[in-house]
Write an enzyme that holds these catalytic residues in place. Structure first.
Site, PDB file in Angstrom:
ATOM      1  N   CYS A  35      14.241  47.071  77.713  1.00 23.98           N
ATOM      2  CA  CYS A  35      15.512  46.584  77.144  1.00 23.98           C
ATOM      3  C   CYS A  35      15.760  47.249  75.795  1.00 23.98           C
ATOM      4  O   CYS A  35      14.870  47.233  74.929  1.00 23.98           O
ATOM      5  CB  CYS A  35      15.441  45.069  76.997  1.00 23.98           C
ATOM      6  N   GLU A  49      61.137  38.623  89.217  1.00 25.95           N
ATOM      7  CA  GLU A  49      61.304  38.624  87.760  1.00 25.95           C
ATOM      8  C   GLU A  49      60.443  39.710  87.144  1.00 25.95           C
ATOM      9  O   GLU A  49      59.415  40.067  87.708  1.00 25.95           O
ATOM     10  CB  GLU A  49      60.818  37.277  87.179  1.00 25.95           C
ATOM     11  N   LYS A  82      51.402  44.229  89.871  1.00 17.94           N
ATOM     12  CA  LYS A  82      51.158  44.948  88.616  1.00 17.94           C
ATOM     13  C   LYS A  82      51.481  46.437  88.750  1.00 17.94           C
ATOM     14  O   LYS A  82      51.247  47.037  89.796  1.00 17.94           O
ATOM     15  CB  LYS A  82      49.695  44.789  88.202  1.00 17.94           C
ATOM     16  N   CYS A  93      15.351  44.159  73.051  1.00 25.46           N
ATOM     17  CA  CYS A  93      14.112  43.434  72.755  1.00 25.46           C
ATOM     18  C   CYS A  93      12.871  44.143  73.271  1.00 25.46           C
ATOM     19  O   CYS A  93      11.759  43.702  73.003  1.00 25.46           O
ATOM     20  CB  CYS A  93      14.182  42.013  73.303  1.00 25.46           C
ATOM     21  N   CYS A 111      15.168  37.660  74.073  1.00 25.80           N
ATOM     22  CA  CYS A 111      16.038  38.797  73.806  1.00 25.80           C
ATOM     23  C   CYS A 111      17.234  38.361  72.962  1.00 25.80           C
ATOM     24  O   CYS A 111      18.022  37.506  73.377  1.00 25.80           O
ATOM     25  CB  CYS A 111      16.509  39.400  75.128  1.00 25.80           C
ATOM     26  N   ASP A 153      55.107  41.193  79.061  1.00 30.24           N
ATOM     27  CA  ASP A 153      53.770  41.317  78.509  1.00 30.24           C
ATOM     28  C   ASP A 153      53.749  40.756  77.095  1.00 30.24           C
ATOM     29  O   ASP A 153      53.946  41.467  76.121  1.00 30.24           O
ATOM     30  CB  ASP A 153      53.380  42.802  78.515  1.00 30.24           C
ATOM     31  N   CYS A 161      17.335  42.727  81.847  1.00 28.83           N
ATOM     32  CA  CYS A 161      16.256  42.590  80.875  1.00 28.83           C
ATOM     33  C   CYS A 161      15.522  41.306  81.239  1.00 28.83           C
ATOM     34  O   CYS A 161      16.149  40.281  81.489  1.00 28.83           O
ATOM     35  CB  CYS A 161      16.854  42.487  79.474  1.00 28.83           C
ATOM     36  N   LYS A 173      57.519  40.909  84.808  1.00 26.86           N
ATOM     37  CA  LYS A 173      56.357  40.243  84.227  1.00 26.86           C
ATOM     38  C   LYS A 173      56.258  40.710  82.783  1.00 26.86           C
ATOM     39  O   LYS A 173      55.854  41.842  82.502  1.00 26.86           O
ATOM     40  CB  LYS A 173      55.081  40.573  84.995  1.00 26.86           C
ATOM     41  N   TYR A 229      61.507  34.391  76.457  1.00 25.55           N
ATOM     42  CA  TYR A 229      62.213  34.424  77.739  1.00 25.55           C
ATOM     43  C   TYR A 229      61.639  33.334  78.618  1.00 25.55           C
ATOM     44  O   TYR A 229      60.423  33.330  78.881  1.00 25.55           O
ATOM     45  CB  TYR A 229      62.073  35.798  78.421  1.00 25.55           C
TER      46      TYR A 229
HETATM   47  S1  IVH Z   1      55.048  32.483  86.179  1.00 23.88           S
HETATM   48  C1  IVH Z   1      52.421  29.479  88.188  1.00 23.88           C
HETATM   49  N1  IVH Z   1      56.692  34.403  85.446  1.00 23.88           N
HETATM   50  O1  IVH Z   1      51.920  36.073  83.160  1.00 23.88           O
HETATM   51  C2  IVH Z   1      53.281  30.515  87.556  1.00 23.88           C
HETATM   52  N2  IVH Z   1      54.565  34.282  84.387  1.00 23.88           N
HETATM   53  O2  IVH Z   1      49.197  34.943  84.907  1.00 23.88           O
HETATM   54  C3  IVH Z   1      52.815  30.937  86.224  1.00 23.88           C
HETATM   55  N3  IVH Z   1      54.198  35.973  82.660  1.00 23.88           N
HETATM   56  O3  IVH Z   1      50.331  34.146  81.108  1.00 23.88           O
HETATM   57  C4  IVH Z   1      53.513  31.972  85.515  1.00 23.88           C
HETATM   58  N4  IVH Z   1      56.156  36.974  82.861  1.00 23.88           N
HETATM   59  O4  IVH Z   1      52.802  33.822  80.681  1.00 23.88           O
HETATM   60  C5  IVH Z   1      55.484  33.834  85.272  1.00 23.88           C
HETATM   61  N5  IVH Z   1      58.246  36.026  84.893  1.00 23.88           N
HETATM   62  C6  IVH Z   1      57.041  35.463  84.704  1.00 23.88           C
HETATM   63  C7  IVH Z   1      56.123  35.957  83.751  1.00 23.88           C
HETATM   64  C8  IVH Z   1      54.883  35.328  83.624  1.00 23.88           C
HETATM   65  C9  IVH Z   1      54.985  36.954  82.220  1.00 23.88           C
HETATM   66  C10 IVH Z   1      52.831  35.681  82.190  1.00 23.88           C
HETATM   67  C11 IVH Z   1      52.535  34.218  81.980  1.00 23.88           C
HETATM   68  C12 IVH Z   1      51.069  34.067  82.264  1.00 23.88           C
HETATM   69  C13 IVH Z   1      50.780  35.249  83.128  1.00 23.88           C
HETATM   70  C14 IVH Z   1      50.492  34.785  84.543  1.00 23.88           C
END
Ligand code: IVH
Length: 712
Positions: free
Chosen positions: A423, A128, A329, A426, A447, A132, A441, A130, A238
């Site tokens: 520091c 899928e 990523k 402080c 501090c 943002d 420090c 990811k 989504y």
């Molecule tokens: S699955 C256990 N699928 O990425 C599975 N997360 O660290 C949990 N995110 O904040 C998430 N696209 O909201 C999944 N296709 C996708 C995603 C997705 C974005 C975000 C999710 C979470 C972070 C995961």
């Protein structure tokens, strides 16, 4: 241009011979259908004007017949009253995060681990994008949207139902049939790039602050107290999964689950694919990298999830992330700029972090003017100097860093950066332990910088969760000597008059602040331990300590005892290594996941009289948590025992069985070895049962497990 169709035109005609109730129902049905076609199928059948006309007719009828108004009517997307603050709500099932990988080889390692855990060769994944944006948890009961909540700390989020309802493509009611009576749908809320720029233009023209990127804009828009503002923001959902669900079956395959969610009217990205093995994932990743820029939504990588639910159950989780999924990523983005200054920031534990002040540069979607240089070793290794031209790197929401220096562009007469001896905040001595990269420090709570950071940590959402006491306010209160230690937070009510005189601080905000301080007194031992800010004790470790020892007194006793033993061994002039070895069998070191360094940190924290005094005073101010003391003596009898679950048990889900074992002190792992104490086998057990038998590991059924759990 959307073309009106015959069906739609028919829908627009006003029927004169039906009752208002029937007409309202007809209109709702038609509008829902058009919403679905427009937002989910991307295949509208009706022109905007006609759609508006249907909606208006429905609004008029509802206004005339208030008895016909219903919460799931398409007219109800906007209308909720502004909230004063969001309520905290528990997710029925925690919202986990994902582990990341950044290369093909890390992806292969993840796949190998999963294969090994499952004793299977090629695995099927759902791949899928990811997205943002901001995570959203939607609870549907009998097909009706009951609640929308932010992710929060993973177990509790904020109730933002009123805002969720305004998201254009989010169904207030599920379509079709066959959905579970209760279901948590998990998804990401995003803002399209194009509409993000328009929003910023609109905000700027009203003199309001711009959002730095679409993700912040989506998250910020979701957390508006007035749903009318959210309704005005271009947000889209989504769905990517399901959390808790009851009374109803879902497909075993995640890919099929997503198709089913789509049938129920939930928007699912059409970029989702089913792929085979690590090579299938990598192929998908390359395809997405190539398409990334042409998408209207920002994506920061891909997510691969093992497709079969049964296999997922078998693999389980580590800490807060599943073993069955990973985020791949996209590489960090880089840009070139100049270092104008290097300064040292003092953190919660006194650590001095060198920070480069940069000529502002746009990288990875935001303007960056500071970048971390991590520590002195890093500065020396990269030979970073003031005046240097450098490459700045930024990955997702990670803090920007100076990646390297463009040495050819170095101006004449530059000096290497040196560690200050005092520091910068402080003036106390700065100490650097031999062999450690971090300089600190030595001022402790003298501090102001350490005090500020310790207080910010104490009030943070995952710690004591004191809303309204933000960073700015803490900084002011520390500067005005209103706050020294966390204890002073609980005495702020005594300064009510003084607080009211502050600019921009009315009766109401004081009232809110004092009541969130009051509410924070009811906490959990895990949160409290985390809030104390013991070096290297994160949230998971704090919760582990809480459930292992059950009481603060027990932890304190074990820690002080450990510190005394260290002191004794130091007197005997033992080296650090010898000490760590000598104390290996100590109760503190026998605690799961606690190594010598963490044990030392815990010991030195509780051995400090000042820290113990702060704790006593917090307790005296009525900070409290439900006692877990009975748990330790009675229920921790499976401490140190390792279990593996295979097949399905007649009455308990795998999560339930796991929770019961863990509550009794046992540990559940995913693969059978000679170190496994028990294998719990249900119906259709996998190869794990055979392996257990081969290795002579005790095999239990549900009754056997129940007897073992009860036997204390
Ligand atoms: S699955 C256990 N699928 O990425 C599975 N997360 O660290 C949990 N995110 O904040 C998430 N696209 O909201 C999944 N296709 C996708 C995603 C997705 C974005 C975000 C999710 C979470 C972070 C995961």
């Amino acid at each position: 241009m959307r073309q009106p169709s015959s069906i739609a035109s028919k829908g627009c005609k006003r029927s004169t011979n039906v009752s208002p109730k029937t007409r309202v129902e007809q209109l709702r049905e038609q509008i829902r259908e058009h919403n679905h076609r427009y937002y989910v199928l991307d295949d509208p059948e009706i022109a905007d004007a006609e759609y508006d006309q249907l909606l208006r007719e429905l609004q008029e009828l509802e206004a005339k017949h208030p008895e016909l108004v219903s919460q799931d009517s398409p007219t109800m997307r906007v209308g909720a009253e502004p909230a004063k603050q969001f309520a905290s709500v528990a997710h029925a099932m925690p919202m986990l995060s994902l582990n990341n990988c950044f290369s093909e080889s890390e992806l292969a390692e993840f796949d190998q681990r999963a294969q090994k855990g499952l004793e299977t060769e090629t695995l099927t994944y759902t791949a899928e994008p990811k997205l943002d944006g901001a995570a959203l948890n939607l609870s549907y009961r009998n097909g009706q949207l009951e609640r929308g909540a932010t992710r929060g700390d993973g177990s509790h989020g904020e109730d933002i139902t009123g805002n969720a309802r305004t998201i254009r493509n989010l169904p207030l009611r599920l379509r079709g049939a066959g959905y579970p009576a209760f279901m948590e749908v998990r998804g990401e809320v995003v803002m399209p790039r194009s509409q993000f720029s328009e929003l910023n233009k609109r905000l700027a023209s009203k003199g309001e602050k711009n959002y730095v990127n679409p993700r912040n804009a989506a998250a910020g828009s979701l957390r508006q107290l007035d749903p009318k503002i959210t309704a005005d923001r271009p947000l889209y959902l989504y769905a990517y999964g399901v959390g808790a669900h009851a009374d109803g079956d879902l497909p075993d395959s995640h890919f099929e689950l997503l198709q089913t969610l789509r049938d129920w009217g939930l928007p699912v990205s059409d970029l989702v694919e089913r792929v085979q093995g690590a090579s299938g994932c990598q192929h998908y990743y390359e395809k997405m990298s190539a398409r990334r820029d042409e998408l209207d939504f920002e994506i920061d990588g891909c997510v691969y999830k093992i497709d079969s639910q049964a296999q997922r159950d078998e693999l389980g989780f580590v800490a807060r992330a599943p073993r069955w999924a990973i985020a791949h990523k996209f590489p960090a983005e880089e840009a070139t700029t100049k270092i104008e200054q290097v300064e040292f920031q003092v953190g919660r534990t006194g650590a001095l972090t060198p920070v480069a002040r940069l000529k502002p540069v746009f990288v990875g979607g935001v303007t960056v003017s500071n970048a971390t240089l991590h520590n002195m070793d890093e500065i020396q290794r990269k030979d970073v100097r003031v005046g240097d031209t450098v490459i700045v790197r930024r990955a997702g929401d990670v803090i920007p860093e100076v990646a390297r220096v463009v040495v050819g562009k170095r101006p004449e007469r530059t000096e290497p950066v040196t560690l200050p001896s005092h520091c910068p905040v402080c003036g106390s001595d700065v100490e650097r332990v031999q062999g450690e990269a971090v300089a600190r420090c030595t001022g402790g709570l003298i501090c102001a910088a350490q005090r500020k950071e310790a207080l910010k940590h104490f009030v943070s959402r995952r710690a004591m969760d004191i809303e309204g006491l933000g960073s700015k306010l803490i900084e002011q209160f520390v500067a005005e000597e209103l706050l020294h230690t966390p204890v002073d937070i609980y005495a702020l009510h005594e300064h009510r008059e003084q607080l009211i005189e502050r600019e921009g601080f009315g009766e109401q905000s004081i009232g809110n602040l004092l009541s969130s301080i009051e509410n924070s007194k009811q906490t959990t031992l895990g949160r409290f331990l985390f809030a104390l800010g013991i070096r290297e004790i994160g949230e998971t470790m704090a919760n582990d300590l809480a459930s292992h020892f059950s009481s603060l007194e027990a932890i304190q006793e074990v820690a002080v005892n450990y510190a005394e033993q260290i002191a004794e061994l130091l007197k005997q002039e033992k080296t650090a290594e010898e000490i760590d070895k000598a104390l290996k069998e100590d109760v503190l070191r026998q605690t799961p996941n606690i190594g010598p360094r963490v044990a030392r940190n815990i010991a030195s924290f509780f051995d400090d009289a000042g820290n113990r005094e702060v704790i006593q005073k917090l307790l005296a101010a009525d900070v409290e948590w439900p006692q877990e003391s009975s748990k330790k003596s009675a229920a921790q009898h499976l401490s140190g025992k390792t279990f593996v679950l295979t097949g399905s048990l007649p009455d308990w889900t795998r999560d339930e069985a796991k929770a019961r074992i863990e509550a009794a002190g046992g540990r559940v792992t995913s693969s059978v070895s000679s170190k496994t104490d028990y294998v719990v086998a249900g119906e259709a057990p996998g190869s794990k049962l055979a392996k257990a038998e081969r290795l002579g590991v005790t095999v239990l059924d549900q009754n056997g497990l129940a007897a073992l759990l009860a036997d204390d």
